[in-house]
Every structure is written in structure tokens, then in C-alpha cells.
Design a protein around this motif. Structure first.
Motif, PDB file in Angstrom:
ATOM      1  N   ARG A  63       0.810  -1.210   0.000  1.00 54.28           N
ATOM      2  CA  ARG A  63       0.000   0.000   0.000  1.00 54.28           C
ATOM      3  C   ARG A  63       0.851   1.270   0.000  1.00 54.28           C
ATOM      4  O   ARG A  63       1.826   1.367   0.735  1.00 54.28           O
ATOM      5  CB  ARG A  63      -0.933  -0.001   1.207  1.00 54.28           C
ATOM      6  CG  ARG A  63      -1.945  -1.137   1.160  1.00 54.28           C
ATOM      7  CD  ARG A  63      -2.874  -1.118   2.344  1.00 54.28           C
ATOM      8  NE  ARG A  63      -3.890  -2.151   2.217  1.00 54.28           N
ATOM      9  CZ  ARG A  63      -4.996  -2.216   2.945  1.00 54.28           C
ATOM     10  NH1 ARG A  63      -5.214  -1.287   3.872  1.00 54.28           N
ATOM     11  NH2 ARG A  63      -5.866  -3.191   2.760  1.00 54.28           N
ATOM     12  N   ALA A  64       0.424   2.211  -0.853  1.00 57.63           N
ATOM     13  CA  ALA A  64       1.094   3.517  -0.928  1.00 57.63           C
ATOM     14  C   ALA A  64       0.034   4.620  -0.938  1.00 57.63           C
ATOM     15  O   ALA A  64       0.145   5.608  -1.664  1.00 57.63           O
ATOM     16  CB  ALA A  64       1.977   3.593  -2.170  1.00 57.63           C
ATOM     17  N   PHE A  65      -1.007   4.431  -0.130  1.00 58.90           N
ATOM     18  CA  PHE A  65      -2.121   5.371  -0.101  1.00 58.90           C
ATOM     19  C   PHE A  65      -1.661   6.762   0.353  1.00 58.90           C
ATOM     20  O   PHE A  65      -0.794   6.892   1.211  1.00 58.90           O
ATOM     21  CB  PHE A  65      -3.221   4.901   0.858  1.00 58.90           C
ATOM     22  CG  PHE A  65      -3.771   3.521   0.595  1.00 58.90           C
ATOM     23  CD1 PHE A  65      -3.531   2.844  -0.581  1.00 58.90           C
ATOM     24  CD2 PHE A  65      -4.568   2.904   1.554  1.00 58.90           C
ATOM     25  CE1 PHE A  65      -4.049   1.575  -0.810  1.00 58.90           C
ATOM     26  CE2 PHE A  65      -5.089   1.651   1.350  1.00 58.90           C
ATOM     27  CZ  PHE A  65      -4.837   0.971   0.169  1.00 58.90           C
ATOM     28  N   THR A  66      -2.269   7.774  -0.219  1.00 59.31           N
ATOM     29  CA  THR A  66      -2.046   9.155   0.217  1.00 59.31           C
ATOM     30  C   THR A  66      -3.293   9.969  -0.085  1.00 59.31           C
ATOM     31  O   THR A  66      -3.904   9.793  -1.141  1.00 59.31           O
ATOM     32  CB  THR A  66      -0.827   9.796  -0.465  1.00 59.31           C
ATOM     33  OG1 THR A  66      -0.797  11.187  -0.135  1.00 59.31           O
ATOM     34  CG2 THR A  66      -0.856   9.641  -1.970  1.00 59.31           C
ATOM     35  N   SER A  82       3.955   7.554   0.384  1.00 63.61           N
ATOM     36  CA  SER A  82       2.857   6.845   1.046  1.00 63.61           C
ATOM     37  C   SER A  82       2.638   7.433   2.423  1.00 63.61           C
ATOM     38  O   SER A  82       3.575   7.804   3.122  1.00 63.61           O
ATOM     39  CB  SER A  82       3.209   5.357   1.170  1.00 63.61           C
ATOM     40  OG  SER A  82       2.316   4.710   2.051  1.00 63.61           O
ATOM     41  N   GLN A  83       1.368   7.499   2.825  1.00 59.55           N
ATOM     42  CA  GLN A  83       1.008   7.946   4.169  1.00 59.55           C
ATOM     43  C   GLN A  83       0.562   6.789   5.045  1.00 59.55           C
ATOM     44  O   GLN A  83       0.025   6.989   6.125  1.00 59.55           O
ATOM     45  CB  GLN A  83      -0.091   9.011   4.088  1.00 59.55           C
ATOM     46  CG  GLN A  83       0.347  10.284   3.386  1.00 59.55           C
ATOM     47  CD  GLN A  83      -0.766  11.302   3.223  1.00 59.55           C
ATOM     48  OE1 GLN A  83      -1.943  10.976   3.321  1.00 59.55           O
ATOM     49  NE2 GLN A  83      -0.389  12.552   2.991  1.00 59.55           N
ATOM     50  N   GLY A  88       5.812   0.966   1.835  1.00 59.56           N
ATOM     51  CA  GLY A  88       5.463   1.472   0.513  1.00 59.56           C
ATOM     52  C   GLY A  88       6.501   2.439  -0.012  1.00 59.56           C
ATOM     53  O   GLY A  88       6.828   2.442  -1.206  1.00 59.56           O
ATOM     54  N   ASN A  89       7.047   3.269   0.870  1.00 62.13           N
ATOM     55  CA  ASN A  89       8.080   4.218   0.454  1.00 62.13           C
ATOM     56  C   ASN A  89       9.390   3.519   0.119  1.00 62.13           C
ATOM     57  O   ASN A  89      10.133   3.960  -0.769  1.00 62.13           O
ATOM     58  CB  ASN A  89       8.289   5.257   1.550  1.00 62.13           C
ATOM     59  CG  ASN A  89       7.105   6.191   1.692  1.00 62.13           C
ATOM     60  OD1 ASN A  89       6.479   6.565   0.704  1.00 62.13           O
ATOM     61  ND2 ASN A  89       6.764   6.544   2.922  1.00 62.13           N
ATOM     62  N   ARG A  99       4.036   1.634  -9.506  1.00 65.76           N
ATOM     63  CA  ARG A  99       2.876   2.146  -8.767  1.00 65.76           C
ATOM     64  C   ARG A  99       1.619   2.151  -9.623  1.00 65.76           C
ATOM     65  O   ARG A  99       1.656   2.503 -10.809  1.00 65.76           O
ATOM     66  CB  ARG A  99       3.170   3.574  -8.296  1.00 65.76           C
ATOM     67  CG  ARG A  99       2.246   4.088  -7.196  1.00 65.76           C
ATOM     68  CD  ARG A  99       2.711   5.442  -6.719  1.00 65.76           C
ATOM     69  NE  ARG A  99       2.105   5.814  -5.437  1.00 65.76           N
ATOM     70  CZ  ARG A  99       2.472   6.867  -4.721  1.00 65.76           C
ATOM     71  NH1 ARG A  99       3.445   7.650  -5.166  1.00 65.76           N
ATOM     72  NH2 ARG A  99       1.878   7.137  -3.573  1.00 65.76           N
ATOM     73  N   TYR A 105      -5.714   6.024  -3.683  1.00 70.37           N
ATOM     74  CA  TYR A 105      -5.496   4.635  -3.294  1.00 70.37           C
ATOM     75  C   TYR A 105      -4.614   3.945  -4.329  1.00 70.37           C
ATOM     76  O   TYR A 105      -5.096   3.469  -5.359  1.00 70.37           O
ATOM     77  CB  TYR A 105      -6.837   3.899  -3.154  1.00 70.37           C
ATOM     78  CG  TYR A 105      -7.587   4.285  -1.894  1.00 70.37           C
ATOM     79  CD1 TYR A 105      -7.239   3.740  -0.659  1.00 70.37           C
ATOM     80  CD2 TYR A 105      -8.623   5.216  -1.932  1.00 70.37           C
ATOM     81  CE1 TYR A 105      -7.904   4.104   0.504  1.00 70.37           C
ATOM     82  CE2 TYR A 105      -9.300   5.582  -0.774  1.00 70.37           C
ATOM     83  CZ  TYR A 105      -8.931   5.021   0.433  1.00 70.37           C
ATOM     84  OH  TYR A 105      -9.583   5.376   1.594  1.00 70.37           O
ATOM     85  N   TRP A 107      -0.994   1.328  -5.013  1.00 73.99           N
ATOM     86  CA  TRP A 107      -0.110   0.284  -4.492  1.00 73.99           C
ATOM     87  C   TRP A 107       1.193   0.279  -5.281  1.00 73.99           C
ATOM     88  O   TRP A 107       1.213   0.583  -6.479  1.00 73.99           O
ATOM     89  CB  TRP A 107      -0.743  -1.101  -4.668  1.00 73.99           C
ATOM     90  CG  TRP A 107      -1.810  -1.484  -3.718  1.00 73.99           C
ATOM     91  CD1 TRP A 107      -1.693  -2.284  -2.603  1.00 73.99           C
ATOM     92  CD2 TRP A 107      -3.206  -1.150  -3.810  1.00 73.99           C
ATOM     93  NE1 TRP A 107      -2.923  -2.441  -1.996  1.00 73.99           N
ATOM     94  CE2 TRP A 107      -3.857  -1.753  -2.709  1.00 73.99           C
ATOM     95  CE3 TRP A 107      -3.957  -0.381  -4.706  1.00 73.99           C
ATOM     96  CZ2 TRP A 107      -5.229  -1.621  -2.485  1.00 73.99           C
ATOM     97  CZ3 TRP A 107      -5.320  -0.245  -4.481  1.00 73.99           C
ATOM     98  CH2 TRP A 107      -5.931  -0.863  -3.386  1.00 73.99           C
TER      99      TRP A 107
END
Length: 265
Positions: A63-66, A82-83, A88-89, A99, A105, A107
Motif C-alpha cells: 500500500r502507498a495510499f495518500t 505513502s502515508q 510502501g516508500n 505504482r 489509493y 499500491w
């Protein structure tokens, strides 16, 4: 310095060759354990082990959601951090991960379905044609590494979208978007957001997940006080959807202090 045994870390939670994994991570407690036991930790090595455990026929989605795009902060697919966890970072710096495109949303993806997922041009976050729908259709696993809250099962929002619950609606966000080639354009994307007149909370989600454990939908272990688990996404989402459709969500949500959404038009 001796390094943490990553295979021991993720063993016993049902990760198998060919799996599609939706990884949600919280590394703080794992790193703290390593510091207190004089062990080194390298997130890249953890990612390598996840790749090895799923094999060439598998897919690892980190997950790299922000949510910055919702605040009209420009999104850069290569650089917007990512948050939702450091893993993810870390994957963002690797050449073997790419990505997905949605600016809220997204990934970082490696494996069999990387090209398919990263080519998706879904404008909405949830529903048909999204990575969430892919995870459901492919019977993937939501893997949680570290002590995370119940909201780590974000698929519940996908179930809410499919059920068309009355306490959420599709909201469009517009902002600057920089693609992987460096092209900057204005784009619109949407998310199924809460109606502001409703306070929406999770009910006792631990009880729901205990049901999943008894039914074999969820596999969990505790390692030195740190929780690791995997959840069968299709079966878990079917359970949430059934509750939303047949029971007004009484088992899973609280609206304005009351169980379920009955009476909300």
C-alpha cells in the motif's frame, strides 16, 4: 550485527506460492524489537522475502495510499510518498516495483499482475475495474505486518461501494498529476466518501475478526507481542457485504451512535 529472520516473522499466516498479497504494514514495533534485541532490520530484505515466498507466479502489492490529492496537493506517481507505512516508500525506491495510477489509493506492485494493475485507468477508488475489485475477484489475501488497527481492512469501503450504502457518496477531486514520464496535467479522480452529516465508526471489529478466525477466513499469530495476520479478501468482503445488505450493517458499523444505517435515506 545479526539480522532479523524475516521468514520467521511472516511464517504461519498462510502465505503461499502464487498468492496475491495486499500488504498493510506497521514497522514501528518491529523496529523497536530489533533495537532492543541488537538486531538489524532492512525493509528491502523483508520485501525480498515476501517476493520469494509468493514466487514468480505471485503478486506483491504494498500500500502507498495518500490523501494529499483530496487537498489539491499535486500528485507525482514517482515521488508522492505513502502515508500508510514506510514499506510502501521503500518499495517506491526499487526498480522492480511500479505504482498503480489512482492518486489516492495506490499500491507499489511486483509480480505476475504488475503490468495489468499498473495499466488500470480507474477514476474511482472503489468498485468495478479498480485494484480493490481485482483483489476481490482474484481471491487475494490482505496481509498485515505489525500492530495495525482494524481499518487496515480497507476493503470494507469496497463492500460499501458495491452495496451503495446511503451514508457515502462518490465525490470528485481535481488536481495536478505528474505521470511516470514527467508529464503534468489536470486530472479528476473520485472516492466514495462519508456524508458529513453522519458520524461513522466501526463497531467492535475485533468480534467480527474473531468470527473470521473461527471460519478460517483469517489466520493470525503473535510474535513477541507483535501481530501478524492474513485475511481472505473475498470471503471477508462477502461477509461485510451481506451484513450491509441484509442487516443494515449492524454488525460492522455505527452511524451517529447507533448500530447500522436503518432509516437513513
Amino acid at each position: 550485527m545479526e539480522e532479523l529472520n524475516y521468514r520467521e516473522l511472516i511464517s504461519g499466516i498462510g502465505i503461499e506460492k502464487g498468492n496475491i498479497l495486499d500488504i498493510a504494514s506497521g514497522l514501528h514495533d518491529i523496529k523497536q524489537y530489533c533495537r532492543s534485541h541488537n538486531l538489524s532490520f532492512d525493509g528491502n530484505h523483508l520485501i525480498d522475502v515476501l517476493k520469494e515466498e509468493t514466487g514468480p507466479g505471485g503478486t506483491v502489492m504494498i500500500r502507498a495510499f495518500t490523501w494529499d490529492f483530496c487537498q489539491q496537493i499535486p500528485f507525482d506517481i514517482l515521488h508522492s510518498p505513502s502515508q500508510v507505512g514506510a514499506l510502501g516508500n521503500i518499495a517506491m525506491e526499487r526498480e522492480d516495483f511500479k505504482r498503480t495510477q489512482h492518486p489516492i489509493y495506490s499500491w507499489m506492485v511486483w509480480g505476475k499482475y504488475q503490468e495489468y494493475l499498473c495499466d488500470l485507468e480507474n477514476k474511482n477508488a472503489f468498485g468495478a475495474g479498480t485494484p480493490f475489485d481485482f483483489l476481490y475477484q482474484k481471491n487475494a489475501k490482505n496481509v498485515r505486518l505489525g500492530n495495525l488497527k482494524a481499518w487496515a481492512f480497507t476493503q470494507r469501503h469496497h463492500a460499501e461501494k458495491v452495496a451503495e450504502v446511503p451514508f457515502r457518496y462518490e465525490k470528485i477531486f481535481e488536481g495536478e498529476y505528474t505521470d511516470e514520464k514527467g508529464n503534468c496535467t489536470k486530472r479528476q479522480y473520485s472516492m466514495y466518501v462519508r456524508r458529513l452529516e453522519f458520524e461513522v465508526d466501526l463497531s467492535d471489529y475485533s468480534a467480527v475478526e474473531h468470527e473470521w478466525e473461527r471460519a478460517g477466513i483469517k489466520t493470525e499469530k503473535t510474535w513477541n507481542g507483535i501481530h501478524f495476520s492474513s485475511v481472505n479478501i473475498k470471503e471477508a468482503m462477502d461477509d461485510i457485504y451481506e451484513d450491509l445488505i441484509s442487516n443494515f450493517g449492524r454488525k460492522t458499523i455505527i452511524i451517529n451512535g447507533k448500530s447500522g444505517y436503518e432509516g437513513i435515506g
